[in-house]
Design a protein around this motif. Structure first.
Motif, mmCIF file in Angstrom:
data_model
loop_
_atom_site.group_PDB
_atom_site.id
_atom_site.type_symbol
_atom_site.label_atom_id
_atom_site.label_comp_id
_atom_site.label_asym_id
_atom_site.label_seq_id
_atom_site.Cartn_x
_atom_site.Cartn_y
_atom_site.Cartn_z
ATOM 1 N N VAL A 225 6.715 -9.529 3.390
ATOM 2 C CA VAL A 225 5.480 -9.772 2.627
ATOM 3 C C VAL A 225 4.294 -9.083 3.299
ATOM 4 N N PHE A 226 4.228 -9.135 4.634
ATOM 5 C CA PHE A 226 3.113 -8.490 5.344
ATOM 6 C C PHE A 226 3.079 -6.986 5.067
ATOM 7 N N TYR A 227 4.231 -6.320 5.190
ATOM 8 C CA TYR A 227 4.274 -4.877 4.947
ATOM 9 C C TYR A 227 4.068 -4.552 3.469
ATOM 10 N N THR A 228 4.546 -5.424 2.596
ATOM 11 C CA THR A 228 4.346 -5.210 1.164
ATOM 12 C C THR A 228 2.867 -5.238 0.810
ATOM 13 N N ILE A 229 2.170 -6.290 1.248
ATOM 14 C CA ILE A 229 0.741 -6.414 0.953
ATOM 15 C C ILE A 229 -0.044 -5.271 1.595
ATOM 16 N N SER A 230 0.325 -4.914 2.821
ATOM 17 C CA SER A 230 -0.402 -3.853 3.542
ATOM 18 C C SER A 230 -0.282 -2.511 2.840
ATOM 19 N N THR A 231 0.943 -2.119 2.483
ATOM 20 C CA THR A 231 1.134 -0.819 1.831
ATOM 21 C C THR A 231 0.548 -0.803 0.417
ATOM 22 N N THR A 232 0.669 -1.916 -0.299
ATOM 23 C CA THR A 232 0.118 -1.968 -1.657
ATOM 24 C C THR A 232 -1.401 -1.913 -1.623
ATOM 25 N N LEU A 233 -2.013 -2.617 -0.681
ATOM 26 C CA LEU A 233 -3.471 -2.566 -0.531
ATOM 27 C C LEU A 233 -3.927 -1.162 -0.166
ATOM 28 N N ALA A 234 -3.181 -0.501 0.716
ATOM 29 C CA ALA A 234 -3.526 0.875 1.086
ATOM 30 C C ALA A 234 -3.451 1.801 -0.119
ATOM 31 N N ALA A 235 -2.424 1.638 -0.956
ATOM 32 C CA ALA A 235 -2.284 2.479 -2.154
ATOM 33 C C ALA A 235 -3.452 2.288 -3.103
ATOM 34 N N SER A 236 -3.893 1.042 -3.264
ATOM 35 C CA SER A 236 -5.008 0.757 -4.161
ATOM 36 C C SER A 236 -6.317 1.335 -3.621
ATOM 37 N N LEU A 237 -6.523 1.240 -2.318
ATOM 38 C CA LEU A 237 -7.747 1.781 -1.718
ATOM 39 C C LEU A 237 -7.789 3.308 -1.809
ATOM 40 N N VAL A 238 -6.659 3.951 -1.580
ATOM 41 C CA VAL A 238 -6.597 5.412 -1.714
ATOM 42 C C VAL A 238 -6.938 5.824 -3.144
ATOM 43 N N ALA A 239 -6.382 5.111 -4.124
ATOM 44 C CA ALA A 239 -6.657 5.415 -5.523
ATOM 45 C C ALA A 239 -8.127 5.203 -5.858
ATOM 46 N N LEU A 240 -8.725 4.167 -5.293
ATOM 47 C CA LEU A 240 -10.154 3.912 -5.541
ATOM 48 C C LEU A 240 -11.016 5.046 -4.996
ATOM 49 N N LEU A 241 -10.716 5.503 -3.786
ATOM 50 C CA LEU A 241 -11.505 6.600 -3.196
ATOM 51 C C LEU A 241 -11.383 7.867 -4.040
ATOM 52 N N LEU A 242 -10.184 8.156 -4.545
ATOM 53 C CA LEU A 242 -10.011 9.327 -5.410
ATOM 54 C C LEU A 242 -10.758 9.157 -6.730
ATOM 55 N N PHE A 243 -10.744 7.939 -7.274
ATOM 56 C CA PHE A 243 -11.454 7.678 -8.529
ATOM 57 C C PHE A 243 -12.955 7.896 -8.356
ATOM 58 N N ILE A 244 -13.496 7.424 -7.239
ATOM 59 C CA ILE A 244 -14.933 7.607 -6.975
ATOM 60 C C ILE A 244 -15.247 9.082 -6.758
ATOM 61 N N TRP A 245 -14.365 9.798 -6.053
ATOM 62 C CA TRP A 245 -14.615 11.212 -5.738
ATOM 63 C C TRP A 245 -14.515 12.082 -6.989
ATOM 64 N N ILE A 246 -13.438 11.949 -7.749
ATOM 65 C CA ILE A 246 -13.243 12.785 -8.938
ATOM 66 C C ILE A 246 -14.073 12.290 -10.108
ATOM 67 N N SER A 247 -14.221 10.959 -10.216
ATOM 68 C CA SER A 247 -15.027 10.339 -11.273
ATOM 69 C C SER A 247 -14.688 10.889 -12.663
ATOM 70 N N PRO A 248 -13.527 10.513 -13.214
ATOM 71 C CA PRO A 248 -13.117 11.037 -14.525
ATOM 72 C C PRO A 248 -14.163 10.768 -15.606
ATOM 73 N N GLU A 249 -14.396 11.772 -16.431
ATOM 74 C CA GLU A 249 -15.372 11.625 -17.504
ATOM 75 C C GLU A 249 -14.808 10.766 -18.633
ATOM 76 N N ASN A 250 -15.726 10.171 -19.419
ATOM 77 C CA ASN A 250 -15.303 9.361 -20.563
ATOM 78 C C ASN A 250 -14.703 10.252 -21.649
ATOM 79 N N LEU A 251 -13.742 9.698 -22.363
ATOM 80 C CA LEU A 251 -13.141 10.419 -23.476
ATOM 81 C C LEU A 251 -14.058 10.380 -24.695
#
Length: 430
Positions: free
Chosen positions: A98-124
């Motif tokens: 559970v510790f490694y599961t939560i840690s890796t999943t949280l890391a994946a979500s944070l990486v995705a958030l940083l990319l979302f803020i950086w690229i900032s997809p435009e509205n359709l």
């Protein structure tokens, strides 16, 4: 642990056996790559008869893995809990997983958030978003997250197995396993346990038989994918959005998870080579649960992980360790809310990181599981989900990469848990 697999032989013989095992494994990996290469070439050539044959073979292998996957999840969890019960060893394995599961999943979500803020997809454009409503599967737009949660609670013993509801099967397996652990040690209990262990061993024999012919399936999977790409069925219509989702998953696969392994003193390249069969099946099957038989066999045969760890950790990880799903839920939810005109502050986006982790843990490792879960989550918050219809045509590629990341993370969690507990679990003959 390799020493468990070579028996009581002298050190020189052990070294020779290990060398032979590595050489055989290297030849197997080359054989797999050759099957993928041949399949890709044949699929790219767009020969109708060959494409039809590949489609048939792919369907056969997918059905066979689905046939084995659900009972493997149930039997692996039941036997582990029945054997270890509420002992300290079970808690150790579970807490590490559970510790490694939560840690890796949280890391994946944070990486995705940083990319979302950086690229900032435009509205359709509004017209495109509105047209997407026609592609959403019927009734899913009205499905709430509460409905999704209730669907996990089983009200029938057989229905979850028939429908392939992985989370419900896991709940039933945990209940039965703990029940057997605390059940009085009567003759009936021992007979029941022997039957369950016998069924589990039978399924592993079937898995080994499937692995022997799996290169044929991989060739068919690769050919089918190459054919679809060449025919233009899979296209990237939402470049910025897709780049965020896939970019986050690729960073998680090639950078974040290897860093976790290195920090625990493990070699990512060795684990990748050992788990390559499972990663290949995950990429093409788009189902963590369907890949589970190959994942368990690869972990035990190629990495020599303790079966007590693999047969408990991997079935659980298949249902709760969803790195790729967390990234998809986060990016897609933020994308939908921004298109709906909802203001996204830094604080609200961080809250959504936690929501995406919890939602991913509650997802089942089945094809399009993250897609349906995101629709349920957004619908429960009254956020318009029409854009999900626009995303649907490109989700096939996203789902492939997500599933591969999920299985790679499952492999890492099992390897790290096994590494942490080496020498701390009681001898298997005790």
């Amino acid at each position: 642990m390799p020493s468990q697999h070579f028996g009581n032989v002298d050190a020189e013989t052990k070294d020779a056996l290990r060398a032979a095992s590595k050489q055989n494994h290297f030849r197997t990996v080359l054989f797999w790559f050759a099957a993928m290469f041949i399949g890709g070439i044949l699929g790219y050539m767009q020969i109708a008869q060959v494409n039809s044959l590949f489609g048939f073979i792919s369907s056969v292998f997918t059905r066979l893995f689905q046939f084995i996957a659900v009972p493997i999840i149930a039997l692996a969890v039941i036997t582990t809990l029945a054997t270890l019960g509420a002992r300290q060893e079970t808690r150790r394995i579970f807490c590490h997983a559970v510790f490694y599961t939560i840690s890796t999943t949280l890391a994946a979500s944070l990486v995705a958030l940083l990319l979302f803020i950086w690229i900032s997809p435009e509205n359709l454009p509004t017209s495109i978003a509105a047209a997407g409503s026609q592609s959403i599967p019927e009734n899913l737009g009205n499905l709430s997250y509460a409905d999704h949660f209730l669907s996990v609670i089983p009200n029938n013993l057989l229905k979850p197995f028939v429908s392939g509801n992985v989370l419900s099967v896991l709940l039933i397996a945990v209940a039965f396993g703990l029940g057997l652990a605390f059940m009085p040690r009567t003759e009936n209990r021992e007979m029941l346990l022997k039957g369950i262990f016998g069924l589990q061993e039978l399924l592993f024999v079937l898995i080994r038989a499937l692995l022997a012919v799996l290169p044929i399936g991989i060739m068919a999977f690769t050919g089918q994918l190459a054919s679809e790409l060449e025919a233009g069925i899979i296209v990237g219509s939402l470049g910025q959005y897709v780049s965020v989702v896939l970019g986050g998953n690729l960073i998680q696969f090639f950078i974040v998870i290897p860093l976790f392994l290195i920090l625990r003193g493990l070699k990512p390249s060795r684990i990748f080579r050992g788990m390559f069969p499972a990663l290949a099946v995950a990429l093409f099957s788009k189902s963590s649960a369907g890949t589970l038989p190959v994942t368990m066999a690869s972990a035990e045969k190629n990495l020599h992980l303790d079966p007590r760890v693999t047969r408990f950790v991997l079935p659980i990880c298949t249902t709760i360790n969803m790195n790729g799903c967390a990234a998809f839920i986060l990016v897609t939810s933020l994308f939908l809310m921004r298109n709906a005109g909802i203001d996204l502050s830094c604080g609200s986006m961080l809250v959504w990181v936690l929501i995406s982790v919890l939602a991913a843990v509650g997802n089942a490792g089945v094809p399009m599981g993250c897609y349906f879960l995101t629709i349920s989550l957004m619908a429960s918050m009254q956020v318009p989900v029409e854009i999900m219809g626009v995303i649907l045509p490109v989700y096939a590629v996203i789902d492939m990469v997500e599933t591969c990341v999920n299985v790679w993370s499952d492999s890492a969690v099992a390897s790290m848990t096994d590494h942490d507990l080496q020498g701390k679990l009681p001898d298997q003959t005790a």
